[in-house]
Enzyme design. Structure first.
Site, PDB file in Angstrom:
ATOM      1  CB  CYS A   1     -10.423   7.565 -18.214  1.00  0.00           C
ATOM      2  SG  CYS A   1     -10.238   9.182 -18.995  1.00  0.00           S
TER       3      CYS A   1
ATOM      4  CG  HIS B   1     -12.723   8.882 -14.224  1.00  0.00           C
ATOM      5  ND1 HIS B   1     -11.455   8.384 -14.029  1.00  0.00           N
ATOM      6  CD2 HIS B   1     -12.653   9.702 -15.297  1.00  0.00           C
ATOM      7  CE1 HIS B   1     -10.643   8.900 -14.949  1.00  0.00           C
ATOM      8  NE2 HIS B   1     -11.348   9.691 -15.741  1.00  0.00           N
TER       9      HIS B   1
ATOM     10  CD  GLU C   1     -11.715   6.468 -10.983  1.00  0.00           C
ATOM     11  OE1 GLU C   1     -12.557   5.788 -11.598  1.00  0.00           O
ATOM     12  OE2 GLU C   1     -10.908   7.249 -11.541  1.00  0.00           O
TER      13      GLU C   1
END
Lengths: 228, 81
Positions: A86, A203, A205
């Site tokens: 990002c 993302h 994660e």
């Protein structure tokens, strides 16, 4: 594999990213302060999501001049593994480690929602554990993710197979409707020509545990870990 | 010396914010508006440098930091000697 997550003023996904590497993937991970000149002997540098320097001027435009970025560039030039997520992707573009630039999303909205990605190239160090054309559900959260590159650059990126992920619909088709932010060729993530630097707007994660609704982001981390 | 730098998108780059402003102006009845390009203005107050140095430094700063040459272009002028 030892991961280093760079922290800028305004980073806000650094803790989640450290958690994903440490707790979910069981790997050593440290945070790296942007003002230092020390990569702490990591095997992989991660530029996390957030709003470095408040996104002032352009997303990533100020962060790219942080002292540690010189070390990150040298690390990448030597073939070190670098992942930008990002805002981290935006920093890599501003730094010139990846080609192109980001424009504001086509409908001028901040988009925060899961998207479907298609793995375009499964031979990169970031995707080798995912079969080509596998669909991944990973969330995005950005205002400036509308990928742009001049026509000749875009052609090179495509010809060299540098596109890692594209925005697609549930059936895996890269339609204009699935192209949430207006990126050229539905590009959601790309690697450099050498294949050791990946930038992606979604993302991983935030999609690393079943509790979060998707574990699809793990395959990227597993791929990276498997290269060491 | 004060200089003003105008940064805007290159003509080849779509400017979604400019498009939205154009649509708003059309909605308000300003049919004469053919296109809108949105940009940024920077005013730099420079001290202790000559005109020749400004000629060198301003484009350097604009090209390196203020504008992203992949998507943007810039013009600049001296507004106060």
């Amino acid at each position: 594999m030892k991961f280093g997550v760079v922290v800028f003023p305004g980073s806000n996904c650094d803790a989640d990213t450290l958690y994903a590497f440490r707790e979910v993937m069981g790997q050593p991970a440290v945070s790296l302060w942007h003002k230092d000149h020390d990569l702490a002997g990591v095997d992989c540098v991660v530029l996390p999501g957030g709003f470095s320097y408040g996104d002032y001027l352009r997303s990533g435009a100020i962060a790219r001049f942080s002292p540690l970025m010189r070390d990150v560039r040298e690390f990448a030039d030597k073939g070190g593994l670098v992942l930008g997520i990002c805002n981290g992707f935006q920093v890599l573009l501003e730094l010139g480690l990846l080609p192109g630039a980001m424009l504001r999303n086509k409908h001028l909205k901040f988009l925060c929602r899961p998207v479907t990605l298609r793995v375009e190239n499964d031979r990169t160090r970031f995707t080798r554990r995912a079969r080509k054309e596998r669909l991944l559900s990973i969330p995005i959260a950005h205002f400036d993710g509308n990928y742009y590159a001049p026509p000749e650059t875009l052609r090179e990126i495509e010809d060299r197979g540098q596109v890692a992920f594209r925005y697609v619909d549930a059936d895996g088709r890269a339609t204009p409707e699935a192209n949430v932010n207006g990126s050229l060729n539905n590009i959601a993530g790309l690697v450099n020509a050498r294949g050791n630097v990946l930038g992606m707007m979604p993302h991983p994660e935030r999609a690393a545990e079943r509790l979060l609704g998707s574990e699809d982001g793990r395959v990227i981390f597993e791929s990276m870990i498997s290269t060491l | 010396m004060k200089v003003r730098i105008l940064v805007s998108f290159k003509d080849s780059v779509l400017d979604p914010q400019g498009q939205t402003v154009k649509n708003a102006l059309h909605t308000l009845g300003y049919a004469a508006v053919k296109d809108v390009r949105q940009g940024k203005v920077f005013e730099l107050d420079l001290a202790g440098i000559s005109r020749a140095e400004a000629d060198r430094l301003v484009p350097e700063m604009a090209g390196k930091v203020l504008a992203n040459p992949i998507i943007e272009k810039f013009t600049w002028q001296i507004v106060e000697e």
